[in-house]
Design a protein around this motif. Structure first.
Motif, PDB file in Angstrom:
ATOM      1  N   UNK A   1       0.813  -1.216   0.000  1.00 30.38           N
ATOM      2  CA  UNK A   1       0.000   0.000   0.000  1.00 30.38           C
ATOM      3  C   UNK A   1       0.843   1.261   0.000  1.00 30.38           C
ATOM      4  N   UNK A   2       1.963   1.223   0.736  1.00 33.00           N
ATOM      5  CA  UNK A   2       2.790   2.434   0.731  1.00 33.00           C
ATOM      6  C   UNK A   2       3.392   2.659  -0.655  1.00 33.00           C
ATOM      7  N   UNK A   3       3.742   1.555  -1.336  1.00 32.76           N
ATOM      8  CA  UNK A   3       4.351   1.732  -2.659  1.00 32.76           C
ATOM      9  C   UNK A   3       3.325   2.318  -3.644  1.00 32.76           C
ATOM     10  N   UNK A   4       2.056   1.922  -3.488  1.00 39.17           N
ATOM     11  CA  UNK A   4       1.043   2.489  -4.393  1.00 39.17           C
ATOM     12  C   UNK A   4       0.770   3.948  -4.072  1.00 39.17           C
ATOM     13  N   UNK A   5       0.870   4.278  -2.778  1.00 41.47           N
ATOM     14  CA  UNK A   5       0.700   5.684  -2.407  1.00 41.47           C
ATOM     15  C   UNK A   5       1.791   6.517  -3.086  1.00 41.47           C
ATOM     16  N   UNK A   6       3.030   5.983  -3.034  1.00 37.32           N
ATOM     17  CA  UNK A   6       4.139   6.704  -3.661  1.00 37.32           C
ATOM     18  C   UNK A   6       3.954   6.800  -5.172  1.00 37.32           C
ATOM     19  N   UNK A   7       3.422   5.720  -5.775  1.00 38.59           N
ATOM     20  CA  UNK A   7       3.218   5.743  -7.225  1.00 38.59           C
ATOM     21  C   UNK A   7       2.230   6.842  -7.617  1.00 38.59           C
TER      22      UNK A   7
END
Ligand code: PHE
Length: 486
Positions: free
Chosen positions: A334-340
């Motif tokens: 989820x954090x990686x998608x937030x960053x994306x």
């Protein structure tokens, strides 16, 4: 002598009419009370004043358990099977298995063997029909009228859920010499005020009123009220610590793709690292379509390293694997998608959420558990910042001693393992690191990203002093009520 309460006066007046032992029912009847608690508390008060003597005797008695009640209704198992055999002497073991439930035939035959029935070549043999009949009759009688004095208690107690032995406490009250001497004028019930209301204070009535005194030394039961589950309370505490430290909370779905859960994090598709987190793949949805352009970028990075200096993992990247549906194995998905979605805005984000891994349940593992995840992305973010943030967090949680050790994760470099000291031992609580270019570059992230993922249940075990993680989820009311307020 101290003032008596009205119920105490009434009870003592009653006990003065007959000087022997009084049972609860007799007192309730003569005092015209319906509530046992009034009688018990009046008896307690009078006993404290030395005016009454309380005696308690305990008596064991037998009540029927679940299986006992069933046997009472349908007949004892041995009786049912015995009747079946007696009526058709040529029946075989096989007939029994066909006519009775599987869980009944085995234990039932065992019981009959105990009564003198034997089996030879699948046929039943017995000599003394009368003795067997008699014993079964005795057992049936016992169930109809169970008694603790009956020698069959031992037999039934050894059988599962047939009977329960309960202890009944029988209380009686008897007036003492001092009690007899209390003059009847002292036992007239008076109107006492127990509640101080605004109306009372506004009127003048309070001036001549008699107030019922509080006895602050009386034993009182613990008030039981609703409260947060300790795990929820802990999550709230963690939330408030991160919010205090300037983080925003991220909440996202359990259902994710292998692409975001693994490929985006440069976890190779055909590498044991993927097995590192035993994954629950979904049948429905078994595929979730991902953006073609994104898949191409991951393919490029995984196969050749793309525009980073990395040479990638080589081999063939499969877009099908990438689009498989799964239950997230870590909150990093989820954090990686937030960053994306927000590749260029500096941020501090955290999540405390549930993740899933194919773990067998034991003292320290559950297939569903929680992670405390967080990222800091900003120009100049570095390892020192990451370590001091984690230290601050654990210090605020009450664990001031924190250390980090080098570790490996496919998506961070450098990678760390975080440990806190508890009862003189270092305990590993999770991983952290700085995202590798293979992770950040395809998503257009330019600033360094500090990231960590920690086990919440591990921390809960420390905070709540547990040595078995399962205790958190078994809804043991007694334990839940006694947990400290976090
Ligand atoms: N996602 C890792 C885990 O599941 C923890 C981690 C998060 C490690 C972020 C490094 C960076 O254990």
């Amino acid at each position: 002598m101290a003032e008596l309460t009205n119920p105490e006066r009434r009870m003592l007046r009653t006990l003065q009419t007959r000087h022997g032992e009084w049972t609860l029912d007799e007192i309730l009847d003569k005092c015209e009370w319906k509530d046992q608690a009034i009688a018990v508390s009046a008896g307690h008060g009078l006993t404290n004043h030395g005016l009454v003597k309380t005696s308690k005797t305990s008596k064991k008695s037998v009540i029927l358990g679940d299986e006992g009640l069933k046997a009472l209704e349908n007949g004892l198992l041995e009786k049912r099977i015995w009747t079946f055999i007696k009526d058709n002497p040529s029946v075989s073991m096989k007939d029994i298995s066909n006519s009775f439930e599987r869980y009944e035939s085995g234990p039932g035959i065992g019981l009959l063997k105990g009564l003198g029935v034997s089996i030879t070549g699948g046929q039943f043999e017995f000599d003394d029909v009368k003795a067997i009949d008699n014993e079964i009759e005795l057992r049936t009688k016992f169930l109809e009228n169970p008694s603790f004095e009956d020698p069959l208690v031992e037999h039934f107690n050894a059988r599962k859920n047939l009977i329960e032995i309960v202890e009944l406490i029988h209380t009686t009250w008897k007036i003492t010499h001092d009690g007899k001497n209390v003059p009847s004028e002292a036992l007239i019930e008076i109107k006492q005020i127990a509640d101080i209301t605004p109306e009372l204070l506004q009127s003048d009535d309070w001036k001549d009123a008699q107030f019922r005194p509080y006895d602050v030394e009386l034993e009182a039961s613990m008030p039981i009220s609703g409260r947060s589950h300790p795990m929820q309370a802990l999550i709230e505490r963690i939330r408030s610590i991160f919010l205090e430290m300037g983080f925003s909370e991220l909440v996202d779905n359990y259902v994710q793709t292998a692409g975001w859960n693994m490929d985006a994090l440069f976890i190779p598709q055909d590498h044991p690292a993927r097995e590192m987190q035993d994954t629950f793949y979904l049948d429905n949805p078994d595929t979730i379509n991902l953006d073609k352009q994104l898949l191409r970028k991951w393919k490029n990075i995984h196969e050749t390293g793309g525009d980073t200096e990395s040479s990638g993992w080589g081999g063939n990247f499969s877009e099908d694997i990438s689009q498989r549906g799964l239950l997230r194995t870590h909150t990093t998905v989820n954090t990686i998608q937030y960053l994306a979605k927000n590749p260029t805005t500096p941020c501090r984000v955290f999540a405390v959420d549930r993740v899933f891994r194919k773990e067998s349940i034991d003292r320290t593992h559950l297939p569903e558990f929680h992670q405390i995840e967080g990222i800091i992305m900003e120009p100049g973010a570095n390892l020192g910042m990451l370590v001091s943030t984690l230290k601050t967090f654990y210090e605020k949680m009450g664990y001031p001693e924190v250390r980090v050790r080098p570790a490996y994760f496919p998506y961070t470099e450098p990678s760390l393992e975080v440990e806190v000291k508890w009862k003189g031992k270092w305990l590993e609580l999770g991983g952290a690191g700085i995202f590798r270019p293979e992770v950040t570059e395809p998503l257009g992230i330019k600033d360094p990203v500090c990231a960590w993922g920690m086990g919440l249940e591990r921390l809960a075990m420390l905070v709540l002093g547990l040595d078995d993680i399962r205790q958190l989820y078994i809804s043991d009311l007694e334990w839940l009520r006694n947990q400290p307020i976090l």
